[in-house]
Write a protein that holds these residues in place. Structure first.
Motif, short mmCIF file in Angstrom:
data_model
loop_
_atom_site.label_atom_id
_atom_site.label_comp_id
_atom_site.label_asym_id
_atom_site.label_seq_id
_atom_site.Cartn_x
_atom_site.Cartn_y
_atom_site.Cartn_z
N ILE A 166 -25.41 -31.99 -23.35
CA ILE A 166 -26.62 -32.34 -22.60
C ILE A 166 -27.52 -31.11 -22.47
CG2 ILE A 166 -27.48 -33.01 -20.31
CD1 ILE A 166 -25.04 -34.92 -20.14
N TYR A 167 -26.93 -29.96 -22.17
CA TYR A 167 -27.71 -28.72 -22.07
C TYR A 167 -28.44 -28.46 -23.38
CZ TYR A 167 -28.88 -23.79 -21.73
OH TYR A 167 -29.57 -22.60 -21.75
N LEU A 168 -27.73 -28.57 -24.51
CA LEU A 168 -28.36 -28.32 -25.82
C LEU A 168 -29.47 -29.32 -26.09
CD1 LEU A 168 -28.47 -26.72 -28.43
CD2 LEU A 168 -26.59 -28.14 -29.31
N ALA A 169 -29.25 -30.59 -25.73
CA ALA A 169 -30.29 -31.61 -25.91
C ALA A 169 -31.54 -31.24 -25.11
CB ALA A 169 -29.77 -32.98 -25.45
N GLU A 172 -33.44 -28.20 -26.62
CA GLU A 172 -34.25 -28.56 -27.78
C GLU A 172 -35.45 -29.41 -27.38
OE1 GLU A 172 -32.36 -29.89 -31.36
OE2 GLU A 172 -30.59 -28.64 -31.02
N LEU A 173 -35.25 -30.34 -26.48
CA LEU A 173 -36.33 -31.22 -26.03
C LEU A 173 -37.41 -30.42 -25.30
CD1 LEU A 173 -37.17 -34.27 -25.73
CD2 LEU A 173 -36.17 -34.12 -23.46
N ASN A 179 -43.54 -26.20 -26.16
CA ASN A 179 -43.96 -25.40 -27.31
C ASN A 179 -43.53 -23.94 -27.18
OD1 ASN A 179 -44.99 -25.47 -29.87
ND2 ASN A 179 -47.07 -24.95 -29.24
N LYS A 180 -42.39 -23.73 -26.51
CA LYS A 180 -41.79 -22.41 -26.39
C LYS A 180 -40.34 -22.58 -25.95
CE LYS A 180 -43.07 -21.63 -21.59
NZ LYS A 180 -43.71 -20.76 -20.63
N LYS A 181 -39.53 -21.58 -26.21
CA LYS A 181 -38.12 -21.65 -25.81
C LYS A 181 -38.05 -21.52 -24.29
CE LYS A 181 -34.84 -20.55 -28.59
NZ LYS A 181 -33.84 -20.01 -29.45
N VAL A 182 -37.46 -22.53 -23.64
CA VAL A 182 -37.32 -22.56 -22.18
C VAL A 182 -35.88 -22.20 -21.78
CG1 VAL A 182 -37.49 -24.04 -20.14
CG2 VAL A 182 -39.14 -24.31 -22.00
N LEU A 183 -34.92 -22.80 -22.45
CA LEU A 183 -33.50 -22.55 -22.18
C LEU A 183 -32.87 -21.88 -23.40
CD1 LEU A 183 -32.56 -26.05 -20.69
CD2 LEU A 183 -32.92 -23.93 -19.41
N PRO A 184 -32.13 -20.81 -23.20
CA PRO A 184 -31.49 -20.17 -24.36
C PRO A 184 -30.39 -21.07 -24.95
CG PRO A 184 -30.72 -19.17 -22.32
CD PRO A 184 -31.79 -20.15 -21.94
N TYR A 185 -30.31 -21.06 -26.26
CA TYR A 185 -29.25 -21.81 -26.93
C TYR A 185 -28.89 -21.17 -28.23
CZ TYR A 185 -33.00 -24.22 -29.59
OH TYR A 185 -34.07 -24.53 -30.38
#
Length: 185
Positions: A166-169, A172-173, A179-185
């Motif tokens: 869920i975190y990864l989803a 990416e969402l 239009n920018k990286k919000v959560l590191p993955y």
């Protein structure tokens, strides 16, 4: 005009993650298998992941397509294992624990190879597949030995695995929406 498809991974990961959490709340011993798990297994864990996999293949994403379609059919087959005997299908007797352990072990082996495919990619994706590999193998061991404690441990790991999907989803969402990286993955 170019026909660009949206990223289907958040849909597939949510279908996998939410259904995995619900099943593993059951494995923790908190709830019985019920219509909640069966319905999620058919519709979100099953059908939604298969749709996400087909769309991933259309985007030429072989790994994602294989993963989502395979695990979508895992959920449908699992529900079938539970429901077919209950529906009185003559050829579908209740599965012996040792044979169910084989089913889970095969999924663990498949998932181990899929984990290998994540090496060099996203750390969260690596964690999802590693924890899922261990989850399948622990569940297989629990069924093979009849040791319910191993099943409860697997349940805890399954909740963590589903949560990481869920975190990864959401990572990416949100990256696409903002239009920018919000959560590191």
């Amino acid at each position: 005009m170019e026909n660009k498809l949206a990223n289907p991974a958040p849909l597939g990961l949510m279908g996998f993650g939410m259904t995995t959490i619900l099943l593993n709340i059951h494995n923790l011993g908190l709830f019985p298998v019920s219509a909640v798990i069966l319905s999620m297994g058919i519709f979100y864990g099953g059908i939604a992941q298969i749709i996400a996999g087909i769309l991933a293949f259309k985007r030429e994403k072989t790994f994602a397509g294989t993963a989502f379609i395979s695990y979508g059919f895992f959920w449908l087959s699992l529900v079938g294992i539970w429901l077919l005997p209950a529906l009185g299908v003559k050829a579908a007797e209740e599965t012996p624990a040792s044979f169910f352990a084989c089913y889970l072990a095969i999924w663990g082996i498949f998932t181990g190879f899929m984990w290998w495919g994540t090496w060099g990619g996203s750390k969260v994706q690596q964690f999802v597949f590693l924890s899922l590999t261990l989850l399948f193998l622990l569940l297989a061991l629990s069924k093979a030995t009849g040791n319910d404690t191993i099943g409860v441990i697997a349940g805890g790991l399954g909740v963590i695995c589903g949560s990481s999907a869920i975190y990864l989803a959401m990572a990416e969402l949100l990256e696409e929406v903002k239009n920018k990286k919000v959560l590191p993955y």
